[in-house]
Design a protein around this motif. Sequence first.
Motif, PDB file in Angstrom:
ATOM      1  N   GLU A 112       0.852  -1.200   0.000  1.00 61.25           N
ATOM      2  CA  GLU A 112       0.000   0.000   0.000  1.00 61.25           C
ATOM      3  C   GLU A 112       0.886   1.248   0.000  1.00 61.25           C
ATOM      4  O   GLU A 112       1.869   1.316   0.742  1.00 61.25           O
ATOM      5  N   ILE A 113       0.532   2.218  -0.832  1.00 62.29           N
ATOM      6  CA  ILE A 113       1.292   3.472  -0.865  1.00 62.29           C
ATOM      7  C   ILE A 113       0.383   4.571  -0.322  1.00 62.29           C
ATOM      8  O   ILE A 113      -0.746   4.736  -0.813  1.00 62.29           O
ATOM      9  N   GLN A 114       0.873   5.287   0.659  1.00 65.16           N
ATOM     10  CA  GLN A 114       0.096   6.401   1.196  1.00 65.16           C
ATOM     11  C   GLN A 114       0.943   7.671   1.143  1.00 65.16           C
ATOM     12  O   GLN A 114       2.176   7.602   1.245  1.00 65.16           O
ATOM     13  N   TYR A 115       0.265   8.799   0.986  1.00 66.26           N
ATOM     14  CA  TYR A 115       0.978  10.074   0.858  1.00 66.26           C
ATOM     15  C   TYR A 115       0.598  11.013   1.999  1.00 66.26           C
ATOM     16  O   TYR A 115      -0.592  11.158   2.308  1.00 66.26           O
ATOM     17  N   LEU A 123       5.487  22.555   2.852  1.00 64.61           N
ATOM     18  CA  LEU A 123       5.938  21.852   4.071  1.00 64.61           C
ATOM     19  C   LEU A 123       5.084  20.611   4.309  1.00 64.61           C
ATOM     20  O   LEU A 123       3.871  20.623   4.064  1.00 64.61           O
ATOM     21  N   ILE A 124       5.744  19.583   4.799  1.00 65.35           N
ATOM     22  CA  ILE A 124       5.029  18.338   5.083  1.00 65.35           C
ATOM     23  C   ILE A 124       4.254  18.473   6.379  1.00 65.35           C
ATOM     24  O   ILE A 124       4.787  18.960   7.386  1.00 65.35           O
ATOM     25  N   ASP A 125       3.004  18.056   6.343  1.00 66.58           N
ATOM     26  CA  ASP A 125       2.167  18.106   7.537  1.00 66.58           C
ATOM     27  C   ASP A 125       2.454  16.840   8.351  1.00 66.58           C
ATOM     28  O   ASP A 125       1.986  15.744   8.005  1.00 66.58           O
ATOM     29  N   LEU A 126       3.241  17.009   9.398  1.00 63.60           N
ATOM     30  CA  LEU A 126       3.648  15.831  10.168  1.00 63.60           C
ATOM     31  C   LEU A 126       2.466  15.231  10.940  1.00 63.60           C
ATOM     32  O   LEU A 126       2.498  14.063  11.315  1.00 63.60           O
ATOM     33  N   GLY A 127       1.425  16.045  11.144  1.00 65.10           N
ATOM     34  CA  GLY A 127       0.191  15.530  11.765  1.00 65.10           C
ATOM     35  C   GLY A 127      -0.404  14.443  10.876  1.00 65.10           C
ATOM     36  O   GLY A 127      -0.904  13.429  11.369  1.00 65.10           O
ATOM     37  N   SER A 128      -0.304  14.631   9.563  1.00 63.76           N
ATOM     38  CA  SER A 128      -0.881  13.624   8.659  1.00 63.76           C
ATOM     39  C   SER A 128      -0.037  12.350   8.685  1.00 63.76           C
ATOM     40  O   SER A 128      -0.552  11.249   8.525  1.00 63.76           O
ATOM     41  N   LEU A 129       1.269  12.486   8.919  1.00 61.99           N
ATOM     42  CA  LEU A 129       2.122  11.295   9.044  1.00 61.99           C
ATOM     43  C   LEU A 129       1.701  10.495  10.280  1.00 61.99           C
ATOM     44  O   LEU A 129       1.518   9.275  10.232  1.00 61.99           O
ATOM     45  N   HIS A 131      -1.135  10.563  11.742  1.00 62.15           N
ATOM     46  CA  HIS A 131      -2.470  10.019  11.513  1.00 62.15           C
ATOM     47  C   HIS A 131      -2.392   8.719  10.688  1.00 62.15           C
ATOM     48  O   HIS A 131      -3.040   7.730  11.017  1.00 62.15           O
ATOM     49  N   LEU A 132      -1.581   8.736   9.636  1.00 62.00           N
ATOM     50  CA  LEU A 132      -1.462   7.539   8.785  1.00 62.00           C
ATOM     51  C   LEU A 132      -0.830   6.387   9.556  1.00 62.00           C
ATOM     52  O   LEU A 132      -1.281   5.237   9.471  1.00 62.00           O
ATOM     53  N   LEU A 133       0.229   6.726  10.320  1.00 57.61           N
ATOM     54  CA  LEU A 133       0.928   5.657  11.048  1.00 57.61           C
ATOM     55  C   LEU A 133       0.067   5.069  12.175  1.00 57.61           C
ATOM     56  O   LEU A 133       0.279   3.920  12.570  1.00 57.61           O
ATOM     57  N   ALA A 134      -0.886   5.857  12.639  1.00 58.63           N
ATOM     58  CA  ALA A 134      -1.734   5.376  13.731  1.00 58.63           C
ATOM     59  C   ALA A 134      -2.650   4.244  13.255  1.00 58.63           C
ATOM     60  O   ALA A 134      -3.202   3.505  14.067  1.00 58.63           O
TER      61      ALA A 134
END
Length: 379
Positions: A112-115, A123-129, A131-134
């Motif tokens: 699976e590839i997630q962005y 800038l990368i939204d680290l909150g979204s990282l 969220h995905l890792l959770a």
Amino acid sequence: MQVYFDNAATTPLYPEVIQKVSDALKKYYGNPSSTHHLGRKSRTAIELARKEISSFIGANPQEIIFNSGGTEGINSIFYSAFHDLKVQRIITSKIEHHAVLHCLPIHDKKIEIQYVTIGSNGLIDLGSLEHLLAQPKGKTLVSLMHVNNEIGTITDLKKCGQICAKHQSLFHTDAVQSIGKLSIDVKECHITFLTASAHKFHGPKGVGFLYIKRNSGIKAQILGGAQERGIRAGTESVHNILGMSLALKLSYQQLDQNLKHISRLKARFISRLKGMFKELIINGIEENEHLGLPHICNVTLPIPRKKIPLLGFKLDMKGIACSQGSACQSGAPKGSHVLDELQKDSKDEFPSFRFSFSKFNTVQEIDYVLKSLKDIVSD
Ligand code: PLP
């Protein structure tokens, strides 16, 4: 006048590095795998370089693998992540270099590839990282670049690494644009893999290194001899490795003064450009040393429509080397996947240019480029 403002594509070599490479070609011609005195001499030189390079990023010497540069390093990590580490998910961003994006197994239904989400400033939204890792999806590799090669935005590696560590995810960072320009501590940032390339920090082309955290299970992609602990076979490019090591040393020795000098150049360039073009768009971060690398200045120039087609050509005719369109494909007037991502709603009606600086650039060059732009636009 010749002005080289394309340092994100590649950099001129330090004169000391040219000397070092030339000396090494004469002195260290023995094959480092040979057991006689000439082989041992080359081996010792390489191992000293490995030790030196590792010390700049807080790694152990055994964790450094020499190779041909960024693209090879990224390919090795991705190849091994799928084949040896059995990664089931990759989290990355849509503004990574093509070396990463083209390695993604997008047709492989098993992976699976997630962005992550990218802000309009790049800038990368680290909150979204987070969220995905959770959402647990099996073994995960996070691959996020440290500095974006087109717009210079900086990813907070420390925070990113902490999030990855919390979720037991592998963490690769493409540090091709940041190594030698920003300090990096691989342990502090919980980095599993890091890729670097010498030609971006005034070293030779065709040489780079991979940081691979000890015991991370990476296996060989290039098979053959036992060089580089069996991970990357092939006779080492001794002169290039020694040149790279010296280039990195000089870069880190001069880090603060280079950053100060280049920040001043960028500030002058932007403030004067703003005076010339009221509706200038700065792609990325204008001024914040923690969020944007001063070496890279990407702007959209609101110039009269009829001037657009020849602008790049005319700059070139005036001796100015910079990048239009996709970065790292210097001069190619193709659309950029990075700018497309940032300017989703606005059509790229005006041309964007990347001017990228190094310690060798001067205020006179900044002023020459500004004057040239003014002349071309008002001509
Ligand atoms: N990653 C980034 C961010 C780059 O800017 C580049 C440069 O072109 C690469 C990877 C590829 O590196 P190399 O030219 O060493 O293959």
